[in-house]
Design an enzyme around this catalytic site. Structure first.
Site, PDB file in Angstrom:
ATOM      1  N   HIS A 270       0.592  -1.194  -0.150  1.00 56.26           N
ATOM      2  CA  HIS A 270       0.064  -0.035  -0.038  1.00 56.26           C
ATOM      3  C   HIS A 270       0.762   1.182  -0.154  1.00 56.26           C
ATOM      4  O   HIS A 270       0.142   2.290  -0.179  1.00 56.26           O
ATOM      5  CB  HIS A 270      -0.977   0.082   1.219  1.00 56.26           C
ATOM      6  CG  HIS A 270      -0.115   0.165   2.573  1.00 56.26           C
ATOM      7  ND1 HIS A 270       0.492  -0.943   3.086  1.00 56.26           N
ATOM      8  CD2 HIS A 270       0.023   1.181   3.355  1.00 56.26           C
ATOM      9  CE1 HIS A 270       1.291  -0.452   4.082  1.00 56.26           C
ATOM     10  NE2 HIS A 270       1.042   0.953   4.200  1.00 56.26           N
TER      11      HIS A 270
ATOM     12  N   HIS B 227       1.665   6.923  -0.624  1.00 54.75           N
ATOM     13  CA  HIS B 227       0.881   6.161   0.269  1.00 54.75           C
ATOM     14  C   HIS B 227      -0.521   5.991  -0.240  1.00 54.75           C
ATOM     15  O   HIS B 227      -1.241   7.169  -0.498  1.00 54.75           O
ATOM     16  CB  HIS B 227       0.656   6.907   1.550  1.00 54.75           C
ATOM     17  CG  HIS B 227       0.293   6.070   2.856  1.00 54.75           C
ATOM     18  ND1 HIS B 227      -1.113   5.673   2.837  1.00 54.75           N
ATOM     19  CD2 HIS B 227       0.864   5.525   3.812  1.00 54.75           C
ATOM     20  CE1 HIS B 227      -0.902   4.627   3.613  1.00 54.75           C
ATOM     21  NE2 HIS B 227       0.166   4.426   4.262  1.00 54.75           N
TER      22      HIS B 227
END
Length: 156
Positions: free
Chosen positions: A59, A74
């Site tokens: 992620h 992110h």
């Protein structure tokens, strides 16, 4: 002083960091930069700069430039709790990547279906001075930005 051009890792609506609904990012605790709110579909997340892939999680990822500028991407807020679901990595931690190179396929719709915010913060790690970041016009106006277009520049 070096100026680092940081590209949008995904396309979508460019967003100022202060608009991110997560105080860790919006207050610049991780660093300063900008964000992209991606379309709710499968998107290709690319390297925002050229350098070494210092950290790779499903992620999120950090690319360290030759000038020792660390850029964090992110993918979504609180997406660590998905344990990799909705993310496919295409490179390995430690690889050298080129700006614009595919890093992760990001299933934005799957993240949204889990009730999470898919926004993509992009920050210069440990940058404490917001004045060192110059946002692109797309960020300043909240306009759409293409994958690989300049999101902001960082002076270090």
């Amino acid at each position: 002083m070096t100026i680092t051009s940081v590209l949008a890792p995904v396309g979508g609506r460019a967003v100022a960091l202060s608009e991110i609904p997560d105080p860790v990012f919006s207050a610049g605790m991780v660093g300063h930069g900008a964000a992209v709110d991606p379309p709710h579909e499968v998107v290709q997340a690319v390297a925002p700069v050229s350098g070494k892939l210092l950290k790779l999680m499903p992620h999120a990822y950090v690319v360290m430039t030759a000038d020792n500028v660390g850029v964090l991407v992110h993918l979504g807020i609180d997406t660590v709790q998905l344990s990799g679901e909705g993310f496919t990595t295409h490179v390995a931690q430690g690889d050298t990547v080129t700006a614009g190179q595919l890093v992760i396929t990001y299933d934005v719709a799957a993240v949204v279906a889990k009730g999470l915010n898919p926004i993509v913060p992009v920050v210069i790690m440990d940058e404490r001075e917001p004045g060192n970041i110059t946002a692109s016009e797309a960020v300043r106006t909240g306009a759409d930005i293409a994958t690989g277009a300049e999101l902001f520049t960082a002076a270090k």
